[in-house]
Motif scaffolding. Structure first.
Motif, PDB file in Angstrom:
ATOM      1  N   THR A 187       0.840  -1.202   0.000  1.00 20.17           N
ATOM      2  CA  THR A 187       0.000   0.000   0.000  1.00 20.17           C
ATOM      3  C   THR A 187       0.869   1.243   0.000  1.00 20.17           C
ATOM      4  OG1 THR A 187      -1.801  -1.138   1.147  1.00 20.17           O
ATOM      5  CG2 THR A 187      -1.772   1.265   1.271  1.00 20.17           C
ATOM      6  N   SER A 190       2.208   1.857  -3.537  1.00 16.95           N
ATOM      7  CA  SER A 190       1.157   2.395  -4.410  1.00 16.95           C
ATOM      8  C   SER A 190       0.827   3.834  -4.052  1.00 16.95           C
ATOM      9  CB  SER A 190      -0.090   1.518  -4.315  1.00 16.95           C
ATOM     10  OG  SER A 190       0.161   0.218  -4.793  1.00 16.95           O
ATOM     11  N   GLU A 194       1.232   7.111  -6.525  1.00 18.20           N
ATOM     12  CA  GLU A 194       0.095   7.992  -6.801  1.00 18.20           C
ATOM     13  C   GLU A 194       0.447   9.438  -6.467  1.00 18.20           C
ATOM     14  OE1 GLU A 194      -3.495   9.057  -8.193  1.00 18.20           O
ATOM     15  OE2 GLU A 194      -3.014   6.916  -8.018  1.00 18.20           O
ATOM     16  N   THR A 199      -0.193   8.252 -10.815  1.00 13.67           N
ATOM     17  CA  THR A 199      -0.680   6.939 -11.249  1.00 13.67           C
ATOM     18  C   THR A 199      -0.083   5.866 -10.348  1.00 13.67           C
ATOM     19  OG1 THR A 199      -0.859   7.617 -13.556  1.00 13.67           O
ATOM     20  CG2 THR A 199      -0.753   5.258 -13.127  1.00 13.67           C
ATOM     21  N   LEU A 201       0.487   2.107 -10.545  1.00 10.39           N
ATOM     22  CA  LEU A 201       0.449   0.930 -11.404  1.00 10.39           C
ATOM     23  C   LEU A 201       0.213  -0.327 -10.566  1.00 10.39           C
ATOM     24  CD1 LEU A 201       3.539   1.743 -13.634  1.00 10.39           C
ATOM     25  CD2 LEU A 201       1.122   2.066 -14.210  1.00 10.39           C
ATOM     26  N   PRO A 202      -0.424  -1.339 -11.133  1.00  4.50           N
ATOM     27  CA  PRO A 202      -0.603  -2.595 -10.395  1.00  4.50           C
ATOM     28  C   PRO A 202       0.752  -3.210 -10.037  1.00  4.50           C
ATOM     29  CG  PRO A 202      -2.015  -2.536 -12.337  1.00  4.50           C
ATOM     30  CD  PRO A 202      -1.089  -1.369 -12.449  1.00  4.50           C
ATOM     31  N   LEU A 203       0.840  -3.733  -8.824  1.00  2.95           N
ATOM     32  CA  LEU A 203       2.063  -4.401  -8.380  1.00  2.95           C
ATOM     33  C   LEU A 203       1.919  -5.897  -8.647  1.00  2.95           C
ATOM     34  CD1 LEU A 203       2.635  -2.533  -4.991  1.00  2.95           C
ATOM     35  CD2 LEU A 203       3.427  -1.909  -7.281  1.00  2.95           C
ATOM     36  N   LEU A 204       2.889  -6.468  -9.350  1.00  3.30           N
ATOM     37  CA  LEU A 204       2.788  -7.858  -9.794  1.00  3.30           C
ATOM     38  C   LEU A 204       3.519  -8.830  -8.872  1.00  3.30           C
ATOM     39  CD1 LEU A 204       3.329  -7.288 -13.612  1.00  3.30           C
ATOM     40  CD2 LEU A 204       1.211  -7.185 -12.281  1.00  3.30           C
ATOM     41  N   TYR A 226       9.189  -3.745  -5.560  1.00  6.55           N
ATOM     42  CA  TYR A 226       8.033  -4.382  -6.177  1.00  6.55           C
ATOM     43  C   TYR A 226       8.146  -4.342  -7.700  1.00  6.55           C
ATOM     44  CZ  TYR A 226       5.648  -4.532  -1.680  1.00  6.55           C
ATOM     45  OH  TYR A 226       5.308  -4.810  -0.383  1.00  6.55           O
TER      46      TYR A 226
END
Length: 290
Positions: A187, A190, A194, A199, A201-204, A226
């Motif tokens: 979190t 992210s 932001e 932005t 981005l999705p964390l994979l 990440y």
């Protein structure tokens, strides 16, 4: 007249009560010394003691004194200040219900030498040390608090990595930053993206876990890198640097990072980018060999 304070064996007898100091003489069949509260600011008292008989006896005396201070004197906070080298006194403070709150650097002058002073505090509404939550809060106050950093490695289809030009140093940096208290690292990563780039981005997944030693005034830290995924180079046009902390963003090839990033990132980023499908266990950017 104030009645003696007792726990059935130890007795505290009031010896002085004026506008500045409340002092008790301590005995258990024989004189043992004194404990006192010095009124500092409204609602706050500084606790001091000079006792024979060991740490357990001092702890019992301070617990009696603390309850008197809250119940009878109406104080809202008590404080203990201890030379950081006096570990036995620190243990007495903790076991009496005082949480470690910080260090006043060079606050005491002892034989011409400036000494650090540890501050311990107790509020009237704190759970008492003989309760589970009270004891765990005391222990938590003494344990190390290690900084956690969460950065995101974002790649493009040409194998380059996204780096940020930050306002506070020359080195280019990965997006991300320090994780806040009570925030999980993902979190935090992210949130930082932001805030910095507009932005998240999705964390994979996790690419690397690194331990960082003390560096240029920073304490040691644990850093999690990440995986921000692989994107079209045009992604950069959608990003909106905040203009305050982040002045710009750009793609960079793994073999062209030396001199652009910190020595730490120059060591680890090419290695991580060359093997993004494995978890890298690192210490200061170097693989941990098991």
């Amino acid at each position: 007249m104030t009645a003696p304070l007792t726990d059935g064996d130890l007795t505290l007898r009031l010896a002085l009560d004026d506008a500045l100091v409340v002092r008790f003489e301590v005995e258990n069949g024989q004189p043992l010394g004194t404990v006192e509260i010095r009124r500092t600011t409204p609602g706050v008292g500084l606790v001091m003691w000079a006792l024979d008989g060991g740490a357990e006896l001092a702890q019992r005396a301070l617990r009696l004194l603390s309850e008197y201070a809250f119940d009878e004197l109406g104080l809202e906070r008590l404080q203990v200040e201890v030379d950081v080298e006096l570990r036995s006194s620190a243990r007495v403070a903790i076991r009496s219900g005082f949480r470690r709150e910080g260090v006043l650097r060079g606050a005491a002058l002892v034989e011409g030498e400036r000494r650090d002073v540890a501050v311990y505090g107790m509020r009237v509404d704190d759970p008492r040390p003989d309760t589970v939550t009270g004891w765990t809060a005391l222990m938590d106050s003494t344990l190390p608090k290690k900084r956690v950093i969460a950065h995101v490695v974002v790649r493009d289809t040409r194998g380059r990595v996204l780096l940020c030009q930050v306002s506070y140093k020359k080195d280019l940096e990965l997006p991300g930053g320090v994780v806040e208290p009570d925030e999980d690292p993902a979190t935090g990563a992210s949130r930082e993206m932001e805030e910095e780039l507009g932005t998240a981005l999705p964390l994979l997944g996790v690419l690397a876990i690194d331990w960082l030693p003390r560096w240029e005034g920073w304490g040691d830290a644990v850093e999690i890198l990440y995986d921000g995924g692989v994107h079209d180079p045009a992604l950069i046009d959608r990003l909106q640097p905040d203009g305050f902390e982040i002045r710009g963003v750009s793609w960079h090839a793994p073999d062209a990072l030396v001199g652009l990033v910190s020595p730490l990132n120059a060591r680890r980023l090419p290695m991580i980018l060359a093997a993004p499908d494995q978890l890298h266990n690192l210490s200061n950017g170097t693989p941990i060999i098991s």
